[in-house]
Design a protein around this motif. Structure first.
Motif, PDB file in Angstrom:
ATOM      1  N   ILE A  28       7.217  38.059   9.741  1.00 21.19           N
ATOM      2  CA  ILE A  28       7.691  37.002  10.624  1.00 21.19           C
ATOM      3  C   ILE A  28       6.838  36.995  11.889  1.00 21.19           C
ATOM      4  CG2 ILE A  28       9.689  36.010  11.786  1.00 21.19           C
ATOM      5  CD1 ILE A  28       9.885  36.200   8.703  1.00 21.19           C
ATOM      6  N   ILE A  29       6.225  35.862  12.144  1.00 22.04           N
ATOM      7  CA  ILE A  29       5.332  35.688  13.284  1.00 22.04           C
ATOM      8  C   ILE A  29       6.108  34.985  14.398  1.00 22.04           C
ATOM      9  CG2 ILE A  29       3.274  34.444  14.059  1.00 22.04           C
ATOM     10  CD1 ILE A  29       2.122  34.997  11.215  1.00 22.04           C
ATOM     11  N   GLU A  30       6.115  35.621  15.586  1.00 23.76           N
ATOM     12  CA  GLU A  30       7.003  35.156  16.643  1.00 23.76           C
ATOM     13  C   GLU A  30       6.314  35.029  17.997  1.00 23.76           C
ATOM     14  OE1 GLU A  30      11.041  36.813  16.355  1.00 23.76           O
ATOM     15  OE2 GLU A  30      10.274  38.191  14.836  1.00 23.76           O
ATOM     16  N   SER A  31       4.986  35.068  18.013  1.00 23.41           N
ATOM     17  CA  SER A  31       4.265  34.992  19.284  1.00 23.41           C
ATOM     18  C   SER A  31       3.007  34.164  19.120  1.00 23.41           C
ATOM     19  CB  SER A  31       3.884  36.396  19.763  1.00 23.41           C
ATOM     20  OG  SER A  31       2.902  36.965  18.904  1.00 23.41           O
ATOM     21  N   ALA A  32       2.429  33.745  20.238  1.00 18.89           N
ATOM     22  CA  ALA A  32       1.185  32.991  20.208  1.00 18.89           C
ATOM     23  C   ALA A  32       0.067  33.818  19.588  1.00 18.89           C
ATOM     24  CB  ALA A  32       0.807  32.566  21.629  1.00 18.89           C
ATOM     25  N   LEU A  33       0.003  35.101  19.905  1.00 18.01           N
ATOM     26  CA  LEU A  33      -1.040  35.959  19.358  1.00 18.01           C
ATOM     27  C   LEU A  33      -0.902  36.081  17.846  1.00 18.01           C
ATOM     28  CD1 LEU A  33      -3.434  37.833  19.778  1.00 18.01           C
ATOM     29  CD2 LEU A  33      -1.803  39.701  20.241  1.00 18.01           C
ATOM     30  N   GLY A  34       0.302  36.297  17.372  1.00 17.93           N
ATOM     31  CA  GLY A  34       0.519  36.372  15.930  1.00 17.93           C
ATOM     32  C   GLY A  34       0.153  35.077  15.240  1.00 17.93           C
ATOM     33  N   LEU A  35       0.485  33.956  15.864  1.00 16.24           N
ATOM     34  CA  LEU A  35       0.183  32.651  15.271  1.00 16.24           C
ATOM     35  C   LEU A  35      -1.318  32.427  15.158  1.00 16.24           C
ATOM     36  CD1 LEU A  35       1.726  30.158  14.229  1.00 16.24           C
ATOM     37  CD2 LEU A  35       1.453  29.171  16.505  1.00 16.24           C
ATOM     38  N   GLU A  36      -2.058  32.810  16.186  1.00 16.98           N
ATOM     39  CA  GLU A  36      -3.516  32.682  16.139  1.00 16.98           C
ATOM     40  C   GLU A  36      -4.114  33.513  14.993  1.00 16.98           C
ATOM     41  OE1 GLU A  36      -6.058  30.950  17.952  1.00 16.98           O
ATOM     42  OE2 GLU A  36      -4.265  29.729  18.231  1.00 16.98           O
ATOM     43  N   ARG A  37      -3.452  34.591  14.639  1.00 14.65           N
ATOM     44  CA  ARG A  37      -3.961  35.487  13.597  1.00 14.65           C
ATOM     45  C   ARG A  37      -3.241  35.307  12.256  1.00 14.65           C
ATOM     46  NH1 ARG A  37      -3.741  40.986  17.337  1.00 14.65           N
ATOM     47  NH2 ARG A  37      -5.724  40.677  18.439  1.00 14.65           N
ATOM     48  N   ALA A  38      -2.606  34.174  12.052  1.00 14.58           N
ATOM     49  CA  ALA A  38      -1.724  33.992  10.897  1.00 14.58           C
ATOM     50  C   ALA A  38      -2.413  34.264   9.566  1.00 14.58           C
ATOM     51  CB  ALA A  38      -1.135  32.584  10.912  1.00 14.58           C
ATOM     52  N   PHE A  39      -3.619  33.738   9.371  1.00 19.82           N
ATOM     53  CA  PHE A  39      -4.295  33.942   8.080  1.00 19.82           C
ATOM     54  C   PHE A  39      -4.703  35.401   7.899  1.00 19.82           C
ATOM     55  CE2 PHE A  39      -8.163  33.951   5.415  1.00 19.82           C
ATOM     56  CZ  PHE A  39      -7.597  33.497   4.235  1.00 19.82           C
ATOM     57  N   GLU A  40      -5.203  36.034   8.969  1.00 23.80           N
ATOM     58  CA  GLU A  40      -5.550  37.461   8.877  1.00 23.80           C
ATOM     59  C   GLU A  40      -4.333  38.288   8.502  1.00 23.80           C
ATOM     60  OE1 GLU A  40      -7.437  38.879  12.496  1.00 23.80           O
ATOM     61  OE2 GLU A  40      -8.070  36.826  12.936  1.00 23.80           O
ATOM     62  N   ILE A  41      -3.204  37.978   9.101  1.00 22.70           N
ATOM     63  CA  ILE A  41      -1.959  38.687   8.807  1.00 22.70           C
ATOM     64  C   ILE A  41      -1.534  38.447   7.363  1.00 22.70           C
ATOM     65  CG2 ILE A  41       0.515  38.629   9.323  1.00 22.70           C
ATOM     66  CD1 ILE A  41      -0.313  38.209  12.294  1.00 22.70           C
ATOM     67  N   ALA A  42      -1.615  37.199   6.923  1.00 22.69           N
ATOM     68  CA  ALA A  42      -1.168  36.843   5.568  1.00 22.69           C
ATOM     69  C   ALA A  42      -2.000  37.521   4.484  1.00 22.69           C
ATOM     70  CB  ALA A  42      -1.223  35.329   5.389  1.00 22.69           C
ATOM     71  N   THR A  43      -3.246  37.824   4.787  1.00 24.76           N
ATOM     72  CA  THR A  43      -4.149  38.415   3.791  1.00 24.76           C
ATOM     73  C   THR A  43      -4.421  39.892   4.054  1.00 24.76           C
ATOM     74  OG1 THR A  43      -6.058  37.648   5.087  1.00 24.76           O
ATOM     75  CG2 THR A  43      -5.294  36.224   3.302  1.00 24.76           C
ATOM     76  N   ALA A  44      -3.625  40.522   4.900  1.00 24.57           N
ATOM     77  CA  ALA A  44      -3.899  41.897   5.319  1.00 24.57           C
ATOM     78  C   ALA A  44      -3.681  42.924   4.223  1.00 24.57           C
ATOM     79  CB  ALA A  44      -3.042  42.259   6.527  1.00 24.57           C
ATOM     80  N   SER A  45      -2.780  42.638   3.274  1.00 19.40           N
ATOM     81  CA  SER A  45      -2.432  43.633   2.254  1.00 19.40           C
ATOM     82  C   SER A  45      -1.849  42.929   1.032  1.00 19.40           C
ATOM     83  CB  SER A  45      -1.394  44.608   2.815  1.00 19.40           C
ATOM     84  OG  SER A  45      -0.810  45.382   1.792  1.00 19.40           O
ATOM     85  N   PRO A  46      -2.065  43.499  -0.169  1.00 20.01           N
ATOM     86  CA  PRO A  46      -1.404  42.963  -1.361  1.00 20.01           C
ATOM     87  C   PRO A  46       0.118  43.054  -1.291  1.00 20.01           C
ATOM     88  CG  PRO A  46      -3.229  44.398  -1.976  1.00 20.01           C
ATOM     89  CD  PRO A  46      -3.024  44.578  -0.498  1.00 20.01           C
ATOM     90  N   ALA A  47       0.639  43.877  -0.377  1.00 24.05           N
ATOM     91  CA  ALA A  47       2.088  44.012  -0.243  1.00 24.05           C
ATOM     92  C   ALA A  47       2.741  42.795   0.394  1.00 24.05           C
ATOM     93  CB  ALA A  47       2.420  45.252   0.589  1.00 24.05           C
ATOM     94  N   VAL A  48       1.940  41.917   1.026  1.00 22.60           N
ATOM     95  CA  VAL A  48       2.514  40.752   1.698  1.00 22.60           C
ATOM     96  C   VAL A  48       3.057  39.773   0.659  1.00 22.60           C
ATOM     97  CG1 VAL A  48       2.069  38.816   3.245  1.00 22.60           C
ATOM     98  CG2 VAL A  48       0.950  41.023   3.655  1.00 22.60           C
ATOM     99  N   ALA A  49       4.364  39.538   0.733  1.00 22.80           N
ATOM    100  CA  ALA A  49       5.021  38.618  -0.204  1.00 22.80           C
ATOM    101  C   ALA A  49       5.231  37.242   0.397  1.00 22.80           C
ATOM    102  CB  ALA A  49       6.376  39.189  -0.634  1.00 22.80           C
ATOM    103  N   GLY A  50       5.105  37.133   1.713  1.00 23.37           N
ATOM    104  CA  GLY A  50       5.297  35.841   2.358  1.00 23.37           C
ATOM    105  C   GLY A  50       5.212  35.986   3.861  1.00 23.37           C
TER     106      GLY A  50
END
Length: 278
Positions: free
Chosen positions: A125-147
């Motif tokens: 869950i992305i809840e900040s401007a910094l997290g939002l800017e990095r959304a794709f990096e976060i989404a692809t960070a690990s095979p464990a990411v389900a959503g």
């Protein structure tokens, strides 16, 4: 490295998610017997600091039996509460829906969490401007990411947003990041006015039009509204079947003049999958 063209064959995500306080076993039992596709047992915002330990113990007891419809929202993993949550739950979630991680801001953080709870699906869950800017990096960070998804209350506060229009770009950003990463379409954030069911229905319709799929709820009364808003209508199903049938027969256009190209067929097949695998 993620594929340059995400697969469209990812299993469909649940439509309805219901938050329940982790320190209320009675409500958890009712929720598991109710209509929600997934129950989010919440160790974070719904539990007061003095009750965190009791709530965590209740979740450990719950997960002693596999719970495929349960996802646990932990506390911010940068805090002692969140770290204790990960330690307690690391080996208990392989038969459940996984962990919901709040306030995610970096790919390194995601990889650290995935290493701490190996094999456990993570919904970020992305809840900040910094997290939002990095959304794709976060989404692809690990095979464990389900959503991935938005935590809109915290994001509003971080951005200073005072109306719905101010979140339009953030919502589109999260939809695009999820799709680009090959993840399921994100579910909408909660609608906090539990008495305003008409407003909830309108908000869900707008979210569906933006590319969201399903929504989290904070009260069971919201679940039928969410499900109805996101379930394809009979008219949509009939139109999608017409497109797929025409494509299967080699047609390039329907009788009303609509083209039957690859993108239109792909969208029709996705709608039919959402409708129940026609």
């Amino acid at each position: 490295m993620p594929s340059s063209r995400p697969s469209s064959g990812h299993p469909a995500a649940p439509l309805t998610w219901l938050y329940v306080p982790a320190d209320r076993p009675d409500r958890i039992g009712k929720a598991l017997g109710g209509e929600a596709d997934m129950v989010i047992v919440d160790l974070e915002d719904a539990v007061a600091p003095e009750s965190k330990g009791v709530a965590r113990a209740a979740v450990v007891a719950l997960l002693a039996t596999p719970q495929p419809r349960v996802e646990v929202r932990v506390n911010d993993v940068r805090t002692p509460y969140g770290q204790a949550d990960l330690h307690a739950l690391a080996t208990l979630l392989h038969g459940g829906g996984g962990l919901r991680i709040p306030k995610v801001e970096s790919a390194d953080e995601v990889r650290w969490i995935a290493d701490a709870v190996p094999g456990v699906p993570l919904r970020l869950i992305i809840e900040s401007a910094l997290g939002l800017e990095r959304a794709f990096e976060i989404a692809t960070a690990s095979p464990a990411v389900a959503g991935i998804g938005l935590g809109e209350a915290d994001l509003r506060a971080d951005l200073g947003v005072t109306d719905e229009a101010g979140l339009a770009w953030a919502r589109s950003r999260i939809v695009v990041a999820a799709r680009a990463a090959g993840l399921p379409a994100p579910a909408q954030s909660v609608y906090t006015n539990v008495r305003d069911l008409d407003g909830l229905a309108a908000s869900c319709a707008a979210g569906r039009a933006m590319g969201f799929r399903g929504r989290a709820a904070i009260h069971p009364i919201q679940l039928p509204v969410i499900a109805a808003a996101y379930r394809p209508t009979r008219e949509e199903i009939v139109a999608a079947l017409e497109v797929v049938s025409a494509a299967d027969q080699g047609a390039v256009a329907l009788a009303d003049g609509r083209f039957v190209d690859e993108a239109v067929v792909r969208q029709a097949r996705r709608l039919l999958t959402d409708a129940g695998g026609h």
